[in-house]
Design an enzyme around this catalytic site. Structure first.
Site, PDB file in Angstrom:
ATOM      1  N   GLN A  71     115.159  62.773  95.847  1.00 28.67           N
ATOM      2  CA  GLN A  71     115.287  62.416  94.409  1.00 28.67           C
ATOM      3  C   GLN A  71     115.663  63.383  93.529  1.00 28.67           C
ATOM      4  O   GLN A  71     115.419  64.673  93.948  1.00 28.67           O
ATOM      5  CB  GLN A  71     114.112  61.547  93.945  1.00 28.67           C
ATOM      6  CG  GLN A  71     113.740  60.303  94.662  1.00 28.67           C
ATOM      7  CD  GLN A  71     112.445  59.593  93.874  1.00 28.67           C
ATOM      8  OE1 GLN A  71     111.535  59.637  94.820  1.00 28.67           O
ATOM      9  NE2 GLN A  71     112.469  59.496  92.966  1.00 28.67           N
ATOM     10  N   HIS A  72     116.186  63.285  92.342  1.00 27.61           N
ATOM     11  CA  HIS A  72     116.405  63.846  91.207  1.00 27.61           C
ATOM     12  C   HIS A  72     117.388  65.076  91.031  1.00 27.61           C
ATOM     13  O   HIS A  72     117.567  65.338  89.881  1.00 27.61           O
ATOM     14  CB  HIS A  72     114.855  64.663  90.769  1.00 27.61           C
ATOM     15  CG  HIS A  72     113.883  63.757  90.893  1.00 27.61           C
ATOM     16  ND1 HIS A  72     113.642  62.845  89.765  1.00 27.61           N
ATOM     17  CD2 HIS A  72     112.535  63.780  91.632  1.00 27.61           C
ATOM     18  CE1 HIS A  72     112.376  62.149  90.402  1.00 27.61           C
ATOM     19  NE2 HIS A  72     111.716  62.835  91.401  1.00 27.61           N
ATOM     20  N   ASP A 227     114.705  59.045  98.654  1.00 28.60           N
ATOM     21  CA  ASP A 227     113.878  59.138  99.948  1.00 28.60           C
ATOM     22  C   ASP A 227     112.765  58.382  99.677  1.00 28.60           C
ATOM     23  O   ASP A 227     112.283  57.668 100.781  1.00 28.60           O
ATOM     24  CB  ASP A 227     113.827  60.402 100.501  1.00 28.60           C
ATOM     25  CG  ASP A 227     113.133  61.537  99.662  1.00 28.60           C
ATOM     26  OD1 ASP A 227     112.719  61.090  98.493  1.00 28.60           O
ATOM     27  OD2 ASP A 227     113.194  62.737  99.836  1.00 28.60           O
TER      28      ASP A 227
HETATM   29  O1  LIG Z   1     110.666  64.694  93.758  1.00 22.21           O
HETATM   30  C1  LIG Z   1     110.545  63.794  94.608  1.00 22.21           C
HETATM   31  C2  LIG Z   1     109.817  62.478  94.269  1.00 22.21           C
HETATM   32  O2  LIG Z   1     109.787  62.346  93.203  1.00 22.21           O
HETATM   33  C3  LIG Z   1     110.325  64.287  96.279  1.00 22.21           C
HETATM   34  O3  LIG Z   1     109.733  63.291  96.989  1.00 22.21           O
HETATM   35  C4  LIG Z   1     112.060  64.379  96.617  1.00 22.21           C
HETATM   36  O4  LIG Z   1     112.510  62.984  96.665  1.00 22.21           O
HETATM   37  C5  LIG Z   1     112.092  65.139  97.978  1.00 22.21           C
HETATM   38  O5  LIG Z   1     111.424  64.573  99.040  1.00 22.21           O
HETATM   39  P1  LIG Z   1     111.346  65.049 100.567  1.00 22.21           P
HETATM   40  O6  LIG Z   1     112.397  66.084 100.867  1.00 22.21           O
HETATM   41  O7  LIG Z   1     109.998  65.819 100.197  1.00 22.21           O
HETATM   42  O8  LIG Z   1     111.186  63.973 101.372  1.00 22.21           O
END
Ligand SMILES: O=C(CO)[C@@H](O)[C@H](O)COP(=O)(O)O
Ligand SMILES: Nc1ncnc2c1ncn2[C@@H]1O[C@H](COP(=O)(O)OP(=O)(O)O)[C@@H](O)[C@H]1O
Length: 459
Positions: A71-72, A227
């Site tokens: 995300q983000h 994700d």
């Molecule tokens: O910033 C967040 C949720 O807000 C994280 O969960 C990212 O989405 C990264 O995820 P992973 O690579 O750890 O699955």
């Protein structure tokens, strides 16, 4: 057999699963590594996707595909569609000052929670755009469109500039409660409103991928999502569950029927990949704490786990506060990790391994508590749930049983399930057969959490 492909373009790697659209049975899979670092050229995600797909045997027989991704991340595109600069990822903390400024400018955390369901910290896209406007004005001026990692990959695959509710809700300029962009907030943060991806509903088609497939038509693309939203779909989370995911990030989240707005900022009020909501607490530090401990001890992750299980609960008073990358929850972007209670007796590999596992789990128990829920089930997923030590120590630290689904790629699985939903239509995602689960129970160790809290709070 009709097949669907699901992608997880996460922080550390890209994973692809190919599943039977009807039953969900795993047919083949592949993965490829992503480069290290908190700013990454999106081209690296594209290369890793091609590699992972090739290792999964390509798209033969696949009728629909969907991309879940971290995300983000801020992906800026110029007028021609070229990437303006490397993407700033969710775990890049350089925009922490911008986050503080934005919170103040809108009138405080409550105003943000009411406007977009979340109080922005450095992870949120809106703060990265403010950082760009302030520190790289030339790049900001060249930014004609902005999108997220899964949007960018979906656009590269199918040519449509689209996103979904789940991922849009992590930008800081889209409201899960109203289902619309807050371009006023984006304008105030960035000084302009670049082109934004159209927000698709969960069953909408996000274009088509034209690949040679022996005379069969193009592969249909589902909207994809962030994700964590994909993981919720993949693991089949329902209201009443809390999912704790131990990946590069640590997350604790629940599926909810109504949007949330937490002015403390701990709980992000995201939307999910159906038509519901996904209140979520995210930490910057999770499995890389175990990676770091294993590196320190010169052992692999399996040996680290065995060492942790050799030491007593509480590691003889050795406590690890695992803020190795700064932290997001609590919002301490400049924090570092620390070890407390080192004595001659606790200076052993087993005590250090135990302290790392307990520190990570106490940190995640704080995240779980911040959700403020008393769920019927706690599901433990992500790469960290592959560790026997994590699985056995988690119920003691959480003070409740945890349920561990069969190890798997739940983000990619959720994306695949979304692709099957696109093919099948219907009001709800298809019901897929699930692998088994294992339930772990242990006597609660509140004293371990109490000592962790003292170390965490510097008491
Ligand atoms: O910033 C967040 C949720 O807000 C994280 O969960 C990212 O989405 C990264 O995820 P992973 O690579 O750890 O699955
Ligand atoms: N057997 C294991 N024991 C402990 N940790 C493991 C094991 N296998 C994988 N991991 C952890 O899983 C992490 C990757 O998890 P994953 O959920 O794939 O992350 P992401 O999706 O964020 O890239 C690695 O950092 C590694 O520490």
């Amino acid at each position: 057999m009709t097949l669907v492909a699901g992608v997880d373009s996460s922080t550390q790697s890209c994973k692809v699963v190919i599943r039977d659209a009807e039953t969900g049975a795993l047919v083949r899979q592949g993965r490829a590594a992503h480069p290290d670092g908190t700013e990454v050229d999106p081209a690296a995600w594209w290369t890793a996707l091609q590699e992972a797909l090739a290792r999964a045997g390509g798209l033969d027989g696949v009728e629909a595909m969907s991309v879940g991704a971290q995300q983000h991340g801020m992906v800026c595109l110029d007028e021609s569609g070229a990437v303006v600069r490397d993407a700033l990822l969710w775990n890049d903390t350089r925009s922490a000052g911008a986050a503080r400024d934005l919170v103040e400018e809108l009138g405080g955390p409550l105003r943000w929670a009411e406007a977009v369901g979340s109080v922005p910290v450095a992870s949120f896209t809106v703060t990265k755009l403010r950082w760009l406007a302030e520190h790289e004005p030339g790049n900001a001026r060249r930014t004609a469109r902005v999108c997220l990692p899964h949007d960018w990959l979906t656009w590269r695959l199918g040519g449509e500039f689209v996103t979904d509710r789940g991922d849009a809700s992590g930008t800081g300029y889209w409201s899960p409660a109203t289902g619309s962009y807050r371009t006023d907030i984006l304008k105030a943060a960035f000084g302009a409103v670049p082109g934004l991806p159209r927000v698709l509903g969960p069953r909408d088609q996000a274009g088509e991928l034209d690949v040679p497939r022996g005379g069969r038509g193009p592969v249909r693309l589902a909207p994809g999502t962030g994700d964590n939203m994909a993981a919720a779909l993949g693991v089949g989370a329902v209201p009443g569950d809390v999912v704790v995911s131990l990946g590069t990030s640590g997350t604790a989240f629940a599926v909810a029927d109504v949007p949330s707005a937490d002015p403390s900022g701990a709980v992000a009020g995201f939307a999910d990949a159906t038509e519901r909501f996904l209140p979520l607490v995210c930490t910057l530090n999770a499995t890389r704490v175990l990676d770091a401990a294993a590196r320190l001890l010169g052992v692999d992750l399996d040996r680290l786990g065995r060492l942790a299980l050799e030491a007593p609960a509480g590691a003889g008073g050795l406590v690890c506060v695992p803020y190795l990358e700064g932290e997001r929850t609590p919002n301490l972007p400049d924090a570092t990790g620390s070890l407390h209670g080192l004595t001659l007796g606790t200076s052993t590999p087993a005590h250090l391994a135990r302290a790392a596992v307990e520190g990570l789990l106490c940190h995640m128990a704080d995240a779980f508590d911040a959700l403020g829920l008393d769920p019927a089930r706690v599901l433990l997923i992500g790469g960290g749930a592959r560790s026997e030590a994590v699985r056995r120590i988690a119920p003691a630290i959480f003070g409740r049983p945890v349920v561990v689904p069969e190890p798997g790629e739940y983000v990619a699985d959720g994306a695949a399930r979304q692709a099957a939903w696109l093919l099948g239509g219907g009001a709800e995602p298809p019901v897929w057969e699930r692998g088994g689960t294992e339930r772990f129970e242990a006597d609660a160790t509140p004293d371990v959490r109490a000592r962790y809290a003292e170390a965490r709070d510097g008491r």
